[in-house]
Design an enzyme around this catalytic site. Structure first.
Site, PDB file in Angstrom:
ATOM      1  N   SER A 107      10.628   1.672   6.978  1.00 40.08           N
ATOM      2  CA  SER A 107      10.101   0.609   6.119  1.00 40.08           C
ATOM      3  C   SER A 107      11.045  -0.590   6.082  1.00 40.08           C
ATOM      4  O   SER A 107      12.267  -0.432   6.145  1.00 40.08           O
ATOM      5  CB  SER A 107       9.932   1.158   4.695  1.00 40.08           C
ATOM      6  OG  SER A 107       9.741   0.100   3.775  1.00 40.08           O
ATOM      7  N   GLN A 127       8.407  -0.926  10.393  1.00 36.37           N
ATOM      8  CA  GLN A 127       7.326  -1.476   9.554  1.00 36.37           C
ATOM      9  C   GLN A 127       7.777  -2.798   8.973  1.00 36.37           C
ATOM     10  O   GLN A 127       8.796  -2.883   8.290  1.00 36.37           O
ATOM     11  CB  GLN A 127       6.972  -0.506   8.421  1.00 36.37           C
ATOM     12  CG  GLN A 127       5.906  -1.045   7.468  1.00 36.37           C
ATOM     13  CD  GLN A 127       6.504  -1.707   6.234  1.00 36.37           C
ATOM     14  OE1 GLN A 127       7.525  -1.245   5.728  1.00 36.37           O
ATOM     15  NE2 GLN A 127       5.884  -2.784   5.762  1.00 36.37           N
ATOM     16  N   LEU A 128       6.983  -3.828   9.240  1.00 34.77           N
ATOM     17  CA  LEU A 128       7.336  -5.178   8.817  1.00 34.77           C
ATOM     18  C   LEU A 128       6.534  -5.616   7.602  1.00 34.77           C
ATOM     19  O   LEU A 128       5.303  -5.582   7.614  1.00 34.77           O
ATOM     20  CB  LEU A 128       7.058  -6.150   9.966  1.00 34.77           C
ATOM     21  CG  LEU A 128       7.302  -7.628   9.644  1.00 34.77           C
ATOM     22  CD1 LEU A 128       8.800  -7.906   9.519  1.00 34.77           C
ATOM     23  CD2 LEU A 128       6.672  -8.519  10.700  1.00 34.77           C
ATOM     24  N   TYR A 129       7.250  -6.032   6.559  1.00 36.93           N
ATOM     25  CA  TYR A 129       6.640  -6.869   5.531  1.00 36.93           C
ATOM     26  C   TYR A 129       6.998  -8.299   5.910  1.00 36.93           C
ATOM     27  O   TYR A 129       8.163  -8.701   5.816  1.00 36.93           O
ATOM     28  CB  TYR A 129       7.206  -6.540   4.141  1.00 36.93           C
ATOM     29  CG  TYR A 129       6.596  -5.312   3.487  1.00 36.93           C
ATOM     30  CD1 TYR A 129       5.218  -5.123   3.436  1.00 36.93           C
ATOM     31  CD2 TYR A 129       7.406  -4.356   2.875  1.00 36.93           C
ATOM     32  CE1 TYR A 129       4.668  -4.011   2.816  1.00 36.93           C
ATOM     33  CE2 TYR A 129       6.864  -3.238   2.252  1.00 36.93           C
ATOM     34  CZ  TYR A 129       5.494  -3.071   2.230  1.00 36.93           C
ATOM     35  OH  TYR A 129       4.943  -1.979   1.610  1.00 36.93           O
ATOM     36  N   THR A 155       2.298  -4.413   7.964  1.00 43.01           N
ATOM     37  CA  THR A 155       1.511  -3.950   6.815  1.00 43.01           C
ATOM     38  C   THR A 155       0.724  -5.112   6.225  1.00 43.01           C
ATOM     39  O   THR A 155       1.287  -6.161   5.907  1.00 43.01           O
ATOM     40  CB  THR A 155       2.427  -3.304   5.764  1.00 43.01           C
ATOM     41  OG1 THR A 155       3.054  -2.172   6.365  1.00 43.01           O
ATOM     42  CG2 THR A 155       1.639  -2.852   4.549  1.00 43.01           C
ATOM     43  N   ARG A 164       0.578  -0.244 -10.444  1.00 48.05           N
ATOM     44  CA  ARG A 164       0.937   1.180 -10.538  1.00 48.05           C
ATOM     45  C   ARG A 164       1.437   1.435 -11.944  1.00 48.05           C
ATOM     46  O   ARG A 164       2.570   1.124 -12.302  1.00 48.05           O
ATOM     47  CB  ARG A 164       1.983   1.517  -9.499  1.00 48.05           C
ATOM     48  CG  ARG A 164       1.443   1.239  -8.112  1.00 48.05           C
ATOM     49  CD  ARG A 164       2.398   1.570  -7.013  1.00 48.05           C
ATOM     50  NE  ARG A 164       1.986   0.830  -5.808  1.00 48.05           N
ATOM     51  CZ  ARG A 164       2.830   0.385  -4.897  1.00 48.05           C
ATOM     52  NH1 ARG A 164       4.125   0.601  -5.017  1.00 48.05           N
ATOM     53  NH2 ARG A 164       2.369  -0.289  -3.858  1.00 48.05           N
ATOM     54  N   LYS A 215      -1.409  -2.210  10.140  1.00 47.87           N
ATOM     55  CA  LYS A 215      -1.553  -1.140   9.132  1.00 47.87           C
ATOM     56  C   LYS A 215      -2.240  -1.667   7.879  1.00 47.87           C
ATOM     57  O   LYS A 215      -1.810  -2.682   7.309  1.00 47.87           O
ATOM     58  CB  LYS A 215      -0.162  -0.596   8.778  1.00 47.87           C
ATOM     59  CG  LYS A 215      -0.149   0.454   7.665  1.00 47.87           C
ATOM     60  CD  LYS A 215       1.230   1.079   7.516  1.00 47.87           C
ATOM     61  CE  LYS A 215       1.284   2.174   6.464  1.00 47.87           C
ATOM     62  NZ  LYS A 215       1.409   1.698   5.096  1.00 47.87           N
ATOM     63  N   HIS A 239      -2.797   2.440   1.860  1.00 50.40           N
ATOM     64  CA  HIS A 239      -1.456   2.502   1.279  1.00 50.40           C
ATOM     65  C   HIS A 239      -1.319   3.714   0.334  1.00 50.40           C
ATOM     66  O   HIS A 239      -0.658   3.659  -0.688  1.00 50.40           O
ATOM     67  CB  HIS A 239      -1.172   1.195   0.523  1.00 50.40           C
ATOM     68  CG  HIS A 239       0.247   0.699   0.631  1.00 50.40           C
ATOM     69  ND1 HIS A 239       0.607  -0.357   1.413  1.00 50.40           N
ATOM     70  CD2 HIS A 239       1.401   1.109   0.037  1.00 50.40           C
ATOM     71  CE1 HIS A 239       1.913  -0.589   1.295  1.00 50.40           C
ATOM     72  NE2 HIS A 239       2.419   0.303   0.472  1.00 50.40           N
ATOM     73  N   ARG A 242      -2.171   3.136  -3.362  1.00 53.16           N
ATOM     74  CA  ARG A 242      -1.185   2.445  -4.208  1.00 53.16           C
ATOM     75  C   ARG A 242      -1.489   0.964  -4.364  1.00 53.16           C
ATOM     76  O   ARG A 242      -0.799   0.258  -5.098  1.00 53.16           O
ATOM     77  CB  ARG A 242       0.218   2.612  -3.615  1.00 53.16           C
ATOM     78  CG  ARG A 242       0.688   4.041  -3.629  1.00 53.16           C
ATOM     79  CD  ARG A 242       1.848   4.283  -2.678  1.00 53.16           C
ATOM     80  NE  ARG A 242       3.132   3.756  -3.108  1.00 53.16           N
ATOM     81  CZ  ARG A 242       3.943   4.372  -3.961  1.00 53.16           C
ATOM     82  NH1 ARG A 242       3.587   5.507  -4.508  1.00 53.16           N
ATOM     83  NH2 ARG A 242       5.116   3.852  -4.266  1.00 53.16           N
ATOM     84  N   GLY A 293       2.813  10.317   4.478  1.00 50.17           N
ATOM     85  CA  GLY A 293       3.678   9.582   3.555  1.00 50.17           C
ATOM     86  C   GLY A 293       4.352  10.490   2.547  1.00 50.17           C
ATOM     87  O   GLY A 293       5.452  11.008   2.785  1.00 50.17           O
TER      88      GLY A 293
HETATM   89  C1  LIG Z   1       6.806   6.048  -2.305  1.00 50.42           C
HETATM   90  C2  LIG Z   1       6.017   5.324  -1.269  1.00 50.42           C
HETATM   91  C3  LIG Z   1       6.538   4.181  -0.696  1.00 50.42           C
HETATM   92  C4  LIG Z   1       5.819   3.479   0.282  1.00 50.42           C
HETATM   93  N1  LIG Z   1       6.405   2.397   0.884  1.00 50.42           N
HETATM   94  C5  LIG Z   1       5.737   1.754   1.877  1.00 50.42           C
HETATM   95  C6  LIG Z   1       6.357   0.682   2.576  1.00 50.42           C
HETATM   96  O1  LIG Z   1       7.488   0.312   2.319  1.00 50.42           O
HETATM   97  N2  LIG Z   1       5.640   0.072   3.562  1.00 50.42           N
HETATM   98  C7  LIG Z   1       4.380   0.466   3.908  1.00 50.42           C
HETATM   99  O2  LIG Z   1       3.767  -0.114   4.807  1.00 50.42           O
HETATM  100  N3  LIG Z   1       3.770   1.493   3.262  1.00 50.42           N
HETATM  101  C8  LIG Z   1       4.432   2.149   2.274  1.00 50.42           C
HETATM  102  N4  LIG Z   1       3.831   3.211   1.653  1.00 50.42           N
HETATM  103  C9  LIG Z   1       2.489   3.672   2.113  1.00 50.42           C
HETATM  104  C10 LIG Z   1       2.631   4.726   3.230  1.00 50.42           C
HETATM  105  O3  LIG Z   1       3.072   4.145   4.434  1.00 50.42           O
HETATM  106  C11 LIG Z   1       1.291   5.416   3.521  1.00 50.42           C
HETATM  107  O4  LIG Z   1       0.310   4.440   3.782  1.00 50.42           O
HETATM  108  C12 LIG Z   1       0.811   6.348   2.425  1.00 50.42           C
HETATM  109  O5  LIG Z   1       1.882   6.948   1.740  1.00 50.42           O
HETATM  110  C13 LIG Z   1      -0.080   7.422   3.045  1.00 50.42           C
HETATM  111  O6  LIG Z   1      -0.627   8.252   2.079  1.00 50.42           O
HETATM  112  P1  LIG Z   1      -0.017   9.693   1.672  1.00 50.42           P
HETATM  113  O7  LIG Z   1       1.158   9.413   0.812  1.00 50.42           O
HETATM  114  O8  LIG Z   1      -1.165  10.316   0.942  1.00 50.42           O
HETATM  115  O9  LIG Z   1       0.341  10.431   2.945  1.00 50.42           O
HETATM  116  C14 LIG Z   1       4.534   3.930   0.662  1.00 50.42           C
HETATM  117  C15 LIG Z   1       4.003   5.072   0.073  1.00 50.42           C
HETATM  118  C16 LIG Z   1       4.731   5.776  -0.881  1.00 50.42           C
HETATM  119  C17 LIG Z   1       4.138   7.036  -1.457  1.00 50.42           C
END
Ligand SMILES: Cc1cc2nc3c(=O)[nH]c(=O)nc-3n(C[C@H](O)[C@H](O)[C@H](O)COP(=O)(O)O)c2cc1C
Length: 340
Positions: A107, A127-129, A155, A164, A215, A239, A242, A293
């Site tokens: 990330s 992964q790029l923001y 992303t 959240r 993504k 995501h 989230r 994730g």
């Molecule tokens: C704690 C947490 C932090 C995350 N941080 C990022 C992030 O920095 N960048 C990103 O593209 N997605 C982030 N995600 C989303 C994950 O890449 C992914 O899309 C998601 O967790 C997949 O669902 P799952 O947790 O049910 O496997 C995050 C998810 C969680 C749970």
């Protein structure tokens, strides 16, 4: 505490291990968490159509992702701030992925710098923001290239910050996090980018030779645009529930998105993958790979690198078992008629 035999066991153990604020951040989804729950529920609604008498005495789980071998069609999704969960931070999860022969996605908001994570070896994606200041984005991309990251995962589902509410209630006790990738040594990298448009994808495509993985695609319309704009892969994701609550479950949009990609880009999916059987479902509906994730973070919290290795081994054993019972000998044989 009992023996750990599946990913739900890791989840329960992690819940007991982590402080409530870190747990809220890990586990939570946006608003009513409708989409968070929907992701898992949608997987559970699918049913298999097993074939028999197909000599499954050897099952081959290997595949290729963006042209490189992976020992199973499963990768680690980008998740931020591993330092909240284990002192090994991203190195624990990245080393486990390297040992398992699957890609690790680092990330932008990692606790460690992308250069430090590179020491894990293995197939690493960044992964790029995208940042408001293109010079900052460019420097992240060039650093990723220089330290051997093989793909750029952009992303796209963070035009705003998901509400959240578990985090909001924990605001006062949330531990401070640091951004290993902030070259200024501060916390100035932004996850939210309301200003992005397809023009930025064109800019990125011209900026870097790395394959672009987009993504957060949830519709066939956007999948078609992604292909038009030169994406090497389309990553179906909400995501992990989230961001936009009431988004459809990823597994429910996968088939249409894959049809729109039309074989011109690889298709990945994440969200609610908790069993090897889920991997088979996703592949039957058109994914080339799934990404995981939260379960990786549960395992990291429980046992660092060792924990994540064990979690990946669980998924692999479950997938192998599912394939044998389905009458499938190789990943490429998982077809649409395997699931209803
Ligand atoms: C704690 C947490 C932090 C995350 N941080 C990022 C992030 O920095 N960048 C990103 O593209 N997605 C982030 N995600 C989303 C994950 O890449 C992914 O899309 C998601 O967790 C997949 O669902 P799952 O947790 O049910 O496997 C995050 C998810 C969680 C749970």
């Amino acid at each position: 505490v009992g023996e750990i035999i599946n990913l739900a066991d890791f989840e329960e153990r992690a819940r007991q291990t982590l402080d409530p604020a870190a747990w809220a951040y890990l586990e939570g989804g946006a608003s009513d968490e409708i989409t968070l729950r929907a992701n898992e529920e949608a997987f559970r609604r699918r049913r298999f159509r097993p074939r028999v008498l197909r000599d499954v005495s050897s099952c081959d789980l290997s595949t290729t992702l963006l042209g490189q071998a992976a020992r199973m069609p499963v990768g680690i999704a980008p998740t931020a701030h591993h330092g909240l969960f284990h002192p090994e931070c991203e190195l624990g999860a990245a080393r486990a992925a390297a040992a398992a022969g699957v890609p690790f996605t680092a990330s932008t908001n990692s606790s460690l710098s992308l250069e430090a994570i590179a020491a894990a070896g293995g197939d690493r994606w960044f992964q790029l923001y995208a940042q408001r200041d293109r010079a900052v984005t460019e420097s992240l991309v060039k650093r990723a290239e220089a330290s051997g990251y093989r793909a750029l995962v952009v992303t796209l589902d963070t035009a705003g910050q998901g509400r959240r509410e578990r985090d909001m209630r924990m605001r006062d006790v949330m531990p401070q996090t640091t951004q290993g990738n902030d070259a200024t040594g501060g916390n100035s990298l932004e996850a939210v980018a309301p200003f992005l448009s397809w023009r930025d994808i064109d800019w990125l495509r011209d900026l870097t030779p790395l394959p672009l993985v987009l993504k957060g695609i949830m519709t066939p319309e956007d999948a078609a645009l992604a292909v038009e704009h030169g994406a090497a892969a389309v990553w179906v994701s909400n995501h992990g529930g989230r961001q936009l609550d009431r988004s459809l479950a990823t597994i429910d949009v996968l088939e249409d998105v894959a049809a729109a990609a039309g074989g011109k880009a690889e298709v990945y999916v994440d969200g609610g993958v908790r069993r090897g059987g889920d991997v088979a479902v996703a592949l039957a509906l058109g994914a080339r790979a799934v990404f995981v994730g939260r379960p990786v973070l549960y395992a990291l919290a429980v046992g660092g690198e060792r924990g994540v290795r064990d979690a990946l081994a669980v998924i692999k054993a479950e997938l192998r078992n599912t394939m044998a019972l389905l009458g499938i000998r190789a990943i490429g044989e998982i077809a649409r008629d395997c699931v209803l």
